[in-house]
Scaffold this active site. Structure first.
Site, PDB file in Angstrom:
ATOM      1  N   ARG A  44       0.814  -1.221   0.000  1.00  0.00           N
ATOM      2  CA  ARG A  44       0.000   0.000   0.000  1.00  0.00           C
ATOM      3  C   ARG A  44       0.844   1.266   0.000  1.00  0.00           C
ATOM      4  O   ARG A  44       0.393   2.322  -0.450  1.00  0.00           O
ATOM      5  CB  ARG A  44      -0.922   0.003   1.216  1.00  0.00           C
ATOM      6  CG  ARG A  44      -2.006  -1.048   1.079  1.00  0.00           C
ATOM      7  CD  ARG A  44      -3.159  -0.719   1.965  1.00  0.00           C
ATOM      8  NE  ARG A  44      -4.237  -1.668   1.795  1.00  0.00           N
ATOM      9  CZ  ARG A  44      -5.296  -1.714   2.578  1.00  0.00           C
ATOM     10  NH1 ARG A  44      -5.422  -0.871   3.585  1.00  0.00           N
ATOM     11  NH2 ARG A  44      -6.241  -2.592   2.366  1.00  0.00           N
ATOM     12  N   ASP A 149     -13.355  11.436  10.788  1.00  0.00           N
ATOM     13  CA  ASP A 149     -12.451  10.390  10.290  1.00  0.00           C
ATOM     14  C   ASP A 149     -11.035  10.961  10.322  1.00  0.00           C
ATOM     15  O   ASP A 149     -10.858  12.178  10.420  1.00  0.00           O
ATOM     16  CB  ASP A 149     -12.823   9.971   8.854  1.00  0.00           C
ATOM     17  CG  ASP A 149     -12.402   8.537   8.554  1.00  0.00           C
ATOM     18  OD1 ASP A 149     -13.258   7.633   8.599  1.00  0.00           O
ATOM     19  OD2 ASP A 149     -11.197   8.313   8.314  1.00  0.00           O
TER      20      ASP A 149
HETATM   21  C1  SAM Z   1     -14.289   0.434   7.854  1.00  0.00           C
HETATM   22  S1  SAM Z   1     -14.622   2.139   8.012  1.00  0.00           S
HETATM   23  C2  SAM Z   1     -16.219   2.091   8.811  1.00  0.00           C
HETATM   24  C3  SAM Z   1     -17.156   3.126   8.270  1.00  0.00           C
HETATM   25  C4  SAM Z   1     -18.572   3.115   8.885  1.00  0.00           C
HETATM   26  N1  SAM Z   1     -18.552   3.447  10.278  1.00  0.00           N
HETATM   27  C5  SAM Z   1     -19.254   1.791   8.659  1.00  0.00           C
HETATM   28  O1  SAM Z   1     -19.517   1.054   9.607  1.00  0.00           O
HETATM   29  O2  SAM Z   1     -19.523   1.452   7.497  1.00  0.00           O
HETATM   30  C6  SAM Z   1     -13.523   2.619   9.345  1.00  0.00           C
HETATM   31  C7  SAM Z   1     -13.119   4.084   9.297  1.00  0.00           C
HETATM   32  O3  SAM Z   1     -12.475   4.445  10.528  1.00  0.00           O
HETATM   33  C8  SAM Z   1     -11.467   5.382  10.249  1.00  0.00           C
HETATM   34  N2  SAM Z   1     -10.504   5.407  11.366  1.00  0.00           N
HETATM   35  C9  SAM Z   1      -9.558   4.479  11.672  1.00  0.00           C
HETATM   36  N3  SAM Z   1      -8.844   4.880  12.737  1.00  0.00           N
HETATM   37  C10 SAM Z   1      -9.352   6.072  13.115  1.00  0.00           C
HETATM   38  C11 SAM Z   1      -9.013   7.004  14.141  1.00  0.00           C
HETATM   39  N4  SAM Z   1      -8.001   6.775  14.985  1.00  0.00           N
HETATM   40  N5  SAM Z   1      -9.743   8.143  14.239  1.00  0.00           N
HETATM   41  C12 SAM Z   1     -10.758   8.394  13.371  1.00  0.00           C
HETATM   42  N6  SAM Z   1     -11.110   7.556  12.373  1.00  0.00           N
HETATM   43  C13 SAM Z   1     -10.418   6.418  12.246  1.00  0.00           C
HETATM   44  C14 SAM Z   1     -10.879   4.894   8.937  1.00  0.00           C
HETATM   45  O4  SAM Z   1     -10.197   5.932   8.235  1.00  0.00           O
HETATM   46  C15 SAM Z   1     -12.127   4.394   8.202  1.00  0.00           C
HETATM   47  O5  SAM Z   1     -12.651   5.353   7.315  1.00  0.00           O
END
Ligand code: SAM
Length: 281
Positions: A44, A149
């Site tokens: 990546r 995010d």
């Molecule tokens: C798999 S997505 C889930 C999206 C949505 N909540 C759902 O259930 O479909 C996880 C998201 O969490 C964000 N994320 C990961 N670590 C994070 C952090 N420390 N603070 C804020 N966002 C974070 C990632 O960038 C990603 O967009």
């Protein structure tokens, strides 16, 4: 900037560089990358090396680590590392429970919801569709849905609210007619969320594990789904405790179906369903 010596290949991400980068990502964003993710990280990051003209992973790692938590490249790196998979009305049962069982606790009020780890906004807009109907029915007075995010790029998509046409499959028919605008472009068909709902959202780039914490503290609901899975147990506990602070007494925390807090429910909340918790009154 030391971009390393010019070579035709980029080499491998060494164990040392994997450890340095994964420790930094864990400490800064809470995202835990076990050793089995070594090659995933290497793959990546390759486009970032190519884009910036680095010829070794080592030089790239030095560059990111020098920039630290708020560095531009740190955010670029996290854009490629984090998993943004999401969809409209994902884990639909939560939306049904919200509408039928939880929302009536707050009828006639203005509803404030936080989607923590909101990715490209599908969860946020699913909530606004449901709340839009609840407002039209006279059950609630108004609403706003916040999303945060760590990835700036994904939040740009969320603000635009333009999605490929295929994504509408998971949106209930009754909402499609009311809340979606269709593009006229037949070869690249897209939909856009109507302005009335876009105006009921706020997107903020904020790290759930970082020190900065600007989110309001009067949410009736916090959705944090499919985000905790990337954290280890200790970080999950800290993040959940932080989210609970943002709920009003009696407010609800909703986690993803695979994220139940077995044996680690923080003080001050009780389990209502396996992934739904209520803050004490
Ligand atoms: C798999 S997505 C889930 C999206 C949505 N909540 C759902 O259930 O479909 C996880 C998201 O969490 C964000 N994320 C990961 N670590 C994070 C952090 N420390 N603070 C804020 N966002 C974070 C990632 O960038 C990603 O967009």
């Amino acid at each position: 900037m030391n971009k390393g010596t010019i070579k035709s290949e980029y080499g491998q991400l060494s164990d040392r560089d994997f450890r340095r980068l994964s420790a930094f990502i864990y400490e800064t964003f809470g995202i835990y990358l076990p050793e089995k993710k070594h090659y995933l990280l290497q793959n990546r990051l390759l486009p970032r090396l190519q884009k910036l003209g680095f010829t070794s992973y080592s030089a790239y790692a030095d560059y990111v680590l020098q920039q630290g938590e708020h560095g531009e490249e740190t955010f670029e790196m996290i854009n490629v590392v984090s998993t943004n998979k999401t969809e409209f009305f994902r884990e639909k049962a939560h939306f049904d429970i919200l509408q039928q069982e939880l929302l009536p606790c707050f009828y006639e009020q203005k509803i404030n919801i936080w989607s923590a780890g909101c990715s490209s906004g599908e969860e946020v807009y699913s909530l606004t569709m449901l709340l839009g109907d609840e407002k039209s029915a006279g059950h609630i007075s108004d609403f706003i849905v916040y999303g945060n995010d760590i990835s700036g790029r994904i939040l740009e998509k969320a603000v635009k609210a333009v999605y490929p046409y295929q994504e509408i499959d998971s949106i209930p028919e009754k909402y499609r007619r009311k809340y979606l605008m269709r593009s006229k472009n037949r070869t690249n068909a897209t939909i856009r969320i109507v302005p009335e709902l876009r105006g009921k959202t706020k997107f903020v780039r904020e790290n759930l594990v970082g020190k900065r914490d600007t989110m309001p503290r009067d949410f009736q609901f916090v959705f944090c789904r499919n985000t905790l899975i990337y954290f280890d147990k200790e970080t999950q506990y800290k993040v959940v405790s932080r989210l609970v602070e943002h709920l009003i007494p009696g407010g609800f925390l909703i986690l993803g179906h695979a994220e139940s807090l077995v044996n680690q429910v923080p003080e001050g909340i009780k389990t209502i369903y396996p992934t739904i918790y209520q803050k004490d009154m």
